[in-house]
Design a protein around this motif. Structure first.
Motif, PDB file in Angstrom:
ATOM      1  N   SER A 101      48.886  40.146  44.527  1.00 28.78           N
ATOM      2  CA  SER A 101      47.490  39.921  44.148  1.00 28.78           C
ATOM      3  C   SER A 101      47.273  38.418  44.054  1.00 28.78           C
ATOM      4  N   GLY A 102      46.025  38.035  43.886  1.00 24.98           N
ATOM      5  CA  GLY A 102      45.735  36.614  43.683  1.00 24.98           C
ATOM      6  C   GLY A 102      46.391  36.108  42.412  1.00 24.98           C
ATOM      7  N   CYS A 130      43.207  33.191  35.226  1.00 25.79           N
ATOM      8  CA  CYS A 130      43.895  31.897  35.384  1.00 25.79           C
ATOM      9  C   CYS A 130      43.883  31.158  34.044  1.00 25.79           C
ATOM     10  N   GLU A 170      39.708  24.881  40.603  1.00 25.95           N
ATOM     11  CA  GLU A 170      38.999  25.852  41.428  1.00 25.95           C
ATOM     12  C   GLU A 170      37.693  25.186  41.857  1.00 25.95           C
ATOM     13  N   THR A 223      42.448  39.416  48.227  1.00 30.50           N
ATOM     14  CA  THR A 223      41.584  40.527  47.816  1.00 30.50           C
ATOM     15  C   THR A 223      40.136  40.281  48.233  1.00 30.50           C
TER      16      THR A 223
END
Ligand SMILES: *Cc1c(COP(=O)(O)O)cnc(C)c1O
Length: 415
Positions: A101-102, A130, A170, A223
């Protein structure tokens, strides 16, 4: 791609085609054909691999080949290797390791590179899980962190300590689509002797190449756009071989976060259409953002490629497209946001994103409900904010759905 040479290579069982332009790589790179010459990639649903002799088993365990051979699916599998090589070839990275998964990827980037006593600097506008890893999990293992306003370069600089080893960010951020100057933050990280990990999910590999901007590791939740059709969970880390093949791979193969071959096969097929899908979705997202910006129900429509975005200049310099997500801040707070969501016919209510189906979510009561009200204010996650992930429907149908929902929000805001 044409010519006898390429044809010969393509029919060999091993090796990755990494030539051609990026879109060609999405279709061909990493392919490993079996003796049957299948056109579509084979799904190798196998946990183990046979050795011809104990000598060969011994050699494989010593990492002495033969090239492109496997030991156990937690370490590697041919279908997973095809996906890894294809994504690396597209991203322009030396190496890729695929994960379940991420979050398995993000977790591995932290735990493979850090040890007790180290310090992490991260932007505060992060995906919730995160934040959990950085704020809750790392301290249990003696790793401290500082969260900064990622847009403020001085904040990154000021957060550095002698023991700072990793920067994490991000961009664009979820859900307010703030843009962080990746090249500038990478320079700060490297001056501090730290490495930069970039969560590139919102930008997608189609529109942003963090490694070219100086990042050491790029992280994906596959995903999202890489599957792109809402089916399976997956993730990946990309970067130099020294980081990915040694540190990351060693960590993941012993801790069990590997991608499974069925998922890798779905992702491989997803990659063939990645550029086509994501470019169409981003074009529609910008149209929806423009339509929302012009509507009286809206305080602010946010999309990185809207000229009204506070970092429009940086966004258009750093990204080749603005991404498939927009956010709208509605007058009338939560009641207006809920009326807006309830009025959609076509756009679904879901916290997922990057799907072929358009999806909308109210971050304040779902994905970001665990933040304090103060933090939500700081991040601009108001009660009227709705995030929309734009899919592959006809843009005209989506605009009609959006207009109808904005009218419904307006009626509530006016009441
Ligand atoms: C979804 C997402 C993740 C986590 O990925 P999973 O595949 O759900 O584990 C991490 N970062 C961002 C920005 C995401 O959107």
């Amino acid at each position: 791609m044409a010519g006898e040479e390429t044809k010969k290579n393509a029919s060999q069982s091993a090796g990755s085609v990494s030539g051609g332009r990026p879109q060609t790589r999405l279709v061909h790179a990493g392919s490993r054909r079996s003796q049957y010459g299948e056109t579509s990639e084979a799904m190798f649903l196998t946990q183990g691999f046979l050795y011809d002799s104990p000598e060969q088993a011994e050699a494989r365990f010593k990492n002495e080949g033969p090239a492109d051979s496997f030991i156990y699916a937690r370490y590697g599998n041919p279908t997973v290797a095809m996906f890894q090589d294809r994504l690396a070839a597209y991203e322009g990275a030396e190496a890729c390791f695929a994960t379940a998964s991420g979050m398995a990827a993000m977790h591995a980037s932290m735990f493979a590179l850090l040890k007790a006593g180290d310090h992490v600097v991260a932007s505060r506008a992060l995906f919730g899980s995160c934040l959990y890893i950085i704020e809750q999990l790392l301290p249990r293992f003696g790793v401290e962190s500082t969260l900064v306003d990622g847009v403020d370069l001085n904040a990154w600089e000021n957060a550095v300590r002698p023991e700072t080893k990793l920067f994490f960010l991000e961009s664009p951020s979820n859900p307010t689509l703030e843009i962080i100057d990746i090249a500038a933050v990478a320079a700060v990280a490297h001056r501090a002797g730290a490495q930069l990990v970039v969560d590139n999910v919102f930008a997608t590999p189609v529109f942003q190449r963090p490694i070219a901007l100086g990042a050491d590791i790029v992280m994906y939740s596959a995903t999202k756009h890489i599957d792109g059709q809402g089916r399976v969970l997956g993730g990946a880390l990309l970067g130099q071989a020294e980081l990915i093949d040694e540190k990351v791979e060693t960590y993941v193969k012993h801790t069990g976060g590997a991608m499974n071959p069925f998922t890798a096969w779905v992702m491989l097929k997803g990659m063939e259409t990645l550029e086509l899908r994501v470019k169409a979705q981003a074009e529609t997202a910008l149209k929806l953002a423009e339509a929302a910006a012009a509507h009286s129900a809206v305080i602010r429509a946010i999309h990185p490629f809207l000229p009204s975005h506070p970092q429009y200049e940086l966004a258009t310099r750093q990204m080749s497209g603005g991404g498939t997500v927009l956010s709208v801040d509605l007058k009338g707070g939560k009641a207006a946001a809920f009326a807006f969501l309830n009025a959609f016919d076509l756009i679904g209510i879901s916290n997922n994103l990057g799907d072929a189906k358009s999806l909308a979510t109210h971050p304040a009561t779902t994905t970001h409900k665990n933040l304090t009200e103060e933090m939500r204010d700081v991040l601009g996650i108001s009660d009227g904010l709705v995030r929309i992930s734009v899919g592959l429907e006809a843009p005209e149908d989506l605009i009609e759905d959006l207009q109808r929902a904005l009218d419904a929000a307006n009626r509530v805001a006016a009441a």
